[in-house]
Write a protein that holds these residues in place. Sequence first.
Motif, PDB file in Angstrom:
ATOM      1  N   SER A 287       0.455  -0.848   0.249  1.00 36.39           N
ATOM      2  CA  SER A 287      -0.298  -0.254  -0.170  1.00 36.39           C
ATOM      3  C   SER A 287       0.713   0.963   0.070  1.00 36.39           C
ATOM      4  O   SER A 287       2.008   1.519   0.780  1.00 36.39           O
ATOM      5  CB  SER A 287      -1.046  -0.431   1.153  1.00 36.39           C
ATOM      6  OG  SER A 287      -0.340  -0.358   2.380  1.00 36.39           O
ATOM      7  N   ILE A 288       0.397   2.086  -0.749  1.00 32.99           N
ATOM      8  CA  ILE A 288       1.009   3.363  -1.202  1.00 32.99           C
ATOM      9  C   ILE A 288       0.678   4.640  -0.592  1.00 32.99           C
ATOM     10  O   ILE A 288      -0.615   4.570  -1.475  1.00 32.99           O
ATOM     11  CB  ILE A 288       2.155   4.042  -2.472  1.00 32.99           C
ATOM     12  CG1 ILE A 288       2.279   2.680  -2.633  1.00 32.99           C
ATOM     13  CG2 ILE A 288       2.802   4.699  -2.981  1.00 32.99           C
ATOM     14  CD1 ILE A 288       3.275   2.536  -4.175  1.00 32.99           C
ATOM     15  N   TYR A 289       0.858   5.070   0.677  1.00 33.85           N
ATOM     16  CA  TYR A 289      -0.361   6.794   1.091  1.00 33.85           C
ATOM     17  C   TYR A 289       1.065   8.208   0.678  1.00 33.85           C
ATOM     18  O   TYR A 289       2.173   7.855   0.852  1.00 33.85           O
ATOM     19  CB  TYR A 289      -0.521   7.169   2.062  1.00 33.85           C
ATOM     20  CG  TYR A 289      -0.815   7.759   2.774  1.00 33.85           C
ATOM     21  CD1 TYR A 289      -2.083   8.246   2.044  1.00 33.85           C
ATOM     22  CD2 TYR A 289      -0.466   9.281   2.693  1.00 33.85           C
ATOM     23  CE1 TYR A 289      -2.461   9.632   3.076  1.00 33.85           C
ATOM     24  CE2 TYR A 289      -0.889  10.315   3.606  1.00 33.85           C
ATOM     25  CZ  TYR A 289      -1.520  10.365   2.881  1.00 33.85           C
ATOM     26  OH  TYR A 289      -2.131  12.082   4.291  1.00 33.85           O
ATOM     27  N   ASN A 290       0.198   9.217  -0.196  1.00 35.90           N
ATOM     28  CA  ASN A 290       0.593  10.562  -0.484  1.00 35.90           C
ATOM     29  C   ASN A 290       0.642  11.185  -0.356  1.00 35.90           C
ATOM     30  O   ASN A 290      -1.545  11.489  -0.475  1.00 35.90           O
ATOM     31  CB  ASN A 290       1.292  10.238  -1.876  1.00 35.90           C
ATOM     32  CG  ASN A 290       2.085  11.301  -2.155  1.00 35.90           C
ATOM     33  OD1 ASN A 290       3.361  11.568  -1.906  1.00 35.90           O
ATOM     34  ND2 ASN A 290       2.751  11.511  -3.655  1.00 35.90           N
ATOM     35  N   SER A 291       0.836  12.163   0.890  1.00 32.60           N
ATOM     36  CA  SER A 291      -0.144  13.466   0.806  1.00 32.60           C
ATOM     37  C   SER A 291      -0.497  14.968   0.045  1.00 32.60           C
ATOM     38  O   SER A 291      -1.265  15.110  -0.151  1.00 32.60           O
ATOM     39  CB  SER A 291       0.570  14.209   1.902  1.00 32.60           C
ATOM     40  OG  SER A 291       2.126  14.550   1.691  1.00 32.60           O
ATOM     41  N   LEU A 292       0.233  14.212  -1.531  1.00 35.02           N
ATOM     42  CA  LEU A 292       0.278  14.998  -2.622  1.00 35.02           C
ATOM     43  C   LEU A 292       0.433  14.067  -3.825  1.00 35.02           C
ATOM     44  O   LEU A 292       0.729  12.922  -3.341  1.00 35.02           O
ATOM     45  CB  LEU A 292       1.232  16.219  -2.870  1.00 35.02           C
ATOM     46  CG  LEU A 292       1.203  16.808  -2.063  1.00 35.02           C
ATOM     47  CD1 LEU A 292       2.363  18.583  -2.268  1.00 35.02           C
ATOM     48  CD2 LEU A 292      -0.065  18.170  -1.482  1.00 35.02           C
TER      49      LEU A 292
END
Length: 790
Positions: A569-574
């Motif tokens: 799983s990959i999370y990015n704020s932008l």
Amino acid sequence: MPRVSYLLALLCLPLVIGCEGCRQDSGPGADDDLPAQADFTARPAQAFPGPANATGGAIKPGHWMTAAQVLKSNNEDARGELLSQSSATGASFETGTKTTSQGLLPNIRPIVLPKGQSRRFDYRILAPLPVSGDQKRGYLSSQFRSNSRSVFFETGSQPFNVLSGEEFFFIVLTNRPERFTKLQVADWVRPYRDESIEFSGTAANYRIVIPPTKDLLPLSETMLDWTSTAVVLWDDLSPDALTPQQQTALADWVRFGGRLIVNGAVASDSIAKTNLLSLLPLQPTGNIELDTDSAADLLRSWSVETDASVDKQIAVLRSQSGRVAVDGNAAEESTSVPGTGNLVLSRRVGAGTVVQPRFDISSNWLSDWKSYDSFVNATLLGRPRRRFVKSESSIGLDSIQQQYPDWPNAFSDPVMNSKFRISARDAVLRTSLPLEEIAVTASRSVVDPLVAVDSITGVGGWTDQSDAIRVAQQVLRDESGIEIPKSTLVIKSLGYYLLILVPVNYLVFRLIGRLEYAWMAVPLIAVGGAVWVARAARLDIGFARSQTEIAMLELQPDYDRGHLSRVVSIYNSLSSKYDIDFNTVDAAASPIVTGDVEDDEASFRTGFNDGPSLADLAVASNTVRMLHAEQMVDVGGTIEMSSDGQLVNGTDYDLLDAFVVEKMADDRIRIAALGMCESGLATSVRFRDEKELLISDEIPERTRAMLQLLGSPESMPKDSMRLVARIEQVIPGMTITPAAIQRTSQTIVIGHLRHAPNRSPQKDYNLLGDLRKVLTDDEIEEEQFSGEDR
């Protein structure tokens, strides 16, 4: 005389040279009327494993495969990229594709086209899933794009037949294809059904493929593209016919359930000169004369009771002396197939099987035998015995049907035809413990309830919906550490900030008598509030990225390479795009589709680096996106049980919370809790009679649940033993760019220490020919007259 000869030659010279009187002028404008040659030409695409006839190829939906495209630049040198796609509908590139459904992830690779030279370019792609159940075709197409994007050339869509769910490739590696035409019409190739009965399906067990052997064999160089192949028959192929990568792929494939048939002396000698020598049940030392007495006993033992051709075939066998057989040293794990007089040896290699007849199975004393198909079905393919029966159809006609007495409800099950298994894709996870929402398998095999089957992909297909992958996704949702802040957090944060900034700040400095310092504290309070809000939102200050991985590493007995399945799983704020790169060719990856359609430009790239890449994976702002990746990895050694009852960890990794689970043939369960097994050391194994694993509560709940599922005796066949453990460190081989600030990983190890033994082969109950009536000329004439009367 010499002068006369010279004179005659001089007189004939004008006839050779000509007088130019009848010759057409070939000046500058002579070719102006000829049509201009196209800039590029292309041959039809070829899907691996490919037959000699490129138009007769086939693909298996939902399985990764290798394909090839031949291109030629006719007018100038060209450089660029080849974009290839698979489709269920044959859509062109102008239509556009999305990478959200299996089979629509395009492949991109670099190519160089020297002028006037035909070049073959291999690429890897996921075969498309059909849009309807009755679809019989899939398509491959490619487009050349020059580096300047000023030149485009489309090859067009090449149609391929689609294999049914229970159908798999049967590859014959031979330089004499005419000797194996009998296999094409064998009664085990497809379940027998009379044409007279009301059955419109296209069920088949195998698709026989004989690849051309003149050039580089059209076979994949990674096991991940061999999942649609069930059987390989190695005949008289030379030792150097397979590249080292193809040999590794074949060795991996056998260890995970592939079936290799080594045909006689020539095949044995060829394989002995390759890296595949360790697979052989009998390591050859030379050739000897076939023992005709043992061969005759084989014919008698494996003849179906109604077979009247036995005596004839024994006579053919004895009529010729000097028949060749292979001699050698039998491996410790090899066994002789019952009833073959030690002429057919079998060996369990990992989850797969290698069968090695000492003789050539295409010899006339065997191939003309009426029980030949029964013999091949049982001893060489390991399929269940069959019975052919007559029944009456709904329209009142007698028909012949094939039955499996051991599984009355199984007309055609993928598990019968292919023994290839990857636990992350095919295992049915069951446990007696009360675990909620863990694994609900949609369809299980009738033959083996521990194997999940799919009506389209069969077994071994690429899927995001298997028990193990769905459990991994649930673990990531629970433990990824990313929670999008709720709107109430903003309101509470603003309230606390104003409370501290005005009344609390004022009262503190009023009490100490320094009210003028209250203004100086405002910037400090603002910075402190920002830090607190960032921590409350579980984000790092700046451009926050998070990567969480749960993986499953499956190891086979006495083998130092394993199959690693990752769910990341990959999370990015932008919003950002990611590239997932692998360091070897033995890898594949695709985005996991959850709910809404993801409209991005992700592609699977090959040929740019040492391994493939999943490129341009888009992750939107404040969004978690998952991907599914698999690869073959070298773990540095094997995990095995020593003769003195110790577990030897020969890998490069320390194993945590390790358990050894044994399910006996009489259903008794024994479990040994080992704790930590350090790399390179042996650990004593002390079994206890237990029902389930007792795992420490210190392990996160969902990770503990996954260990319990993979190590549960309910998920194991009888007479087998396995190890389950954890690895906390990241298994190398995959790099994600841009790198995440926060990164956590957990790998669950399932090491097969002993597989359940193969079922004993059994010959068929009867022959298909027993129920087929051969009409005499008088009977045919009588049938014609009766038809005219009707």
